[in-house]
Design a protein around this motif. Structure first.
Motif, PDB file in Angstrom:
ATOM      1  N   GLN A  39       0.917  -1.230   0.173  1.00  0.00           N
ATOM      2  CA  GLN A  39       0.071   0.063   0.005  1.00  0.00           C
ATOM      3  C   GLN A  39       0.985   1.216  -0.020  1.00  0.00           C
ATOM      4  OE1 GLN A  39      -3.841  -0.093   0.645  1.00  0.00           O
ATOM      5  NE2 GLN A  39      -3.467   2.137  -0.291  1.00  0.00           N
ATOM      6  N   SER A  40       0.970   1.807  -1.193  1.00  0.00           N
ATOM      7  CA  SER A  40       1.610   3.196  -1.103  1.00  0.00           C
ATOM      8  C   SER A  40       0.846   4.517  -1.014  1.00  0.00           C
ATOM      9  CB  SER A  40       2.431   3.069  -2.541  1.00  0.00           C
ATOM     10  OG  SER A  40       3.381   2.148  -2.737  1.00  0.00           O
ATOM     11  N   PRO A  41       1.472   5.442  -0.455  1.00  0.00           N
ATOM     12  CA  PRO A  41       0.702   6.744  -0.248  1.00  0.00           C
ATOM     13  C   PRO A  41       0.123   7.180  -1.609  1.00  0.00           C
ATOM     14  CG  PRO A  41       2.940   6.824   0.771  1.00  0.00           C
ATOM     15  CD  PRO A  41       2.888   5.665  -0.075  1.00  0.00           C
ATOM     16  N   GLY A  42      -1.187   7.384  -1.158  1.00  0.00           N
ATOM     17  CA  GLY A  42      -2.045   7.726  -2.589  1.00  0.00           C
ATOM     18  C   GLY A  42      -2.371   6.850  -3.592  1.00  0.00           C
ATOM     19  N   LYS A  43      -2.102   5.527  -3.316  1.00  0.00           N
ATOM     20  CA  LYS A  43      -2.371   4.562  -4.183  1.00  0.00           C
ATOM     21  C   LYS A  43      -3.108   3.305  -3.797  1.00  0.00           C
ATOM     22  CE  LYS A  43       1.967   5.161  -7.092  1.00  0.00           C
ATOM     23  NZ  LYS A  43       3.165   4.402  -7.486  1.00  0.00           N
ATOM     24  N   THR A  90       8.413   2.526  -2.078  1.00  0.00           N
ATOM     25  CA  THR A  90       7.958   2.911  -0.802  1.00  0.00           C
ATOM     26  C   THR A  90       6.595   2.530  -0.523  1.00  0.00           C
ATOM     27  OG1 THR A  90       9.640   4.955  -0.755  1.00  0.00           O
ATOM     28  CG2 THR A  90       7.753   4.872   0.933  1.00  0.00           C
ATOM     29  N   GLY A  91       6.458   2.094   0.652  1.00  0.00           N
ATOM     30  CA  GLY A  91       5.047   1.592   1.081  1.00  0.00           C
ATOM     31  C   GLY A  91       4.758   0.530   2.108  1.00  0.00           C
ATOM     32  N   GLN A 116       6.939  -1.519   7.011  1.00  0.00           N
ATOM     33  CA  GLN A 116       7.116   0.000   6.046  1.00  0.00           C
ATOM     34  C   GLN A 116       8.642  -0.443   5.524  1.00  0.00           C
ATOM     35  OE1 GLN A 116       4.994   2.184   5.665  1.00  0.00           O
ATOM     36  NE2 GLN A 116       6.555   3.098   4.264  1.00  0.00           N
ATOM     37  N   THR A 118      10.726   2.317   3.022  1.00  0.00           N
ATOM     38  CA  THR A 118      10.946   3.417   2.586  1.00  0.00           C
ATOM     39  C   THR A 118      12.221   3.694   1.879  1.00  0.00           C
ATOM     40  OG1 THR A 118       9.776   4.604   4.699  1.00  0.00           O
ATOM     41  CG2 THR A 118      11.047   5.808   3.214  1.00  0.00           C
TER      42      THR A 118
END
Length: 121
Positions: A39-43, A90-91, A116, A118
């Motif tokens: 799960q990536s930021p904004g995706k 990243t995710g 996590q 990064t």
């Protein structure tokens, strides 16, 4: 009771490598379809790699040639070796287990808490 516990995440620079592990209890990793999701930021959450009971593997196009999913049967562990990391990797990475043998459209019933990753440029 099935438990999946991930480890191995962290911070890495672009081009580096990380090895994620998912230790299972109450579940045999080589007996069913298993996968790694992220799960990536904004995706939306995406499946990055899957493996079946014959150790046949599948990968998202974005990680093909860089990531390798495998079983470590002696440790009842699912592994994701990640090489050539990029910031797009990243995710939060989740290990998931199914109770099915046909992996193409398998439902994943069991999930770990996530680890996590990064990657900085």
């Amino acid at each position: 009771q099935v438990q999946l516990v991930e480890s191995g995440g962290g911070s890495e620079q672009a081009g580096g490598s990380l090895r994620l592990s998912c230790v299972a209890s109450g579940y045999v990793v080589s007996k069913y379809c298993m996968a790694w999701f992220r799960q990536s930021p904004g995706k939306e959450r995406e499946k990055v790699a899957g493996i079946d009971i014959a150790s046949r593997t599948s990968y998202a196009d974005s990680v093909k040639g860089r990531f390798t999913i495998s079983h470590d049967n002696a440790k009842n562990t699912l592994v994701l070796q990640m090489n050539g990391l990029t910031p797009e990797d990243t995710g939060m990475y989740y290990c998931a287990g199914s109770t099915e043998f046909v992996c193409y459209a398998a439902n994943y019933n069991y999930w770990g808490q996530g680890t996590q990753v990064t990657v900085s440029s």
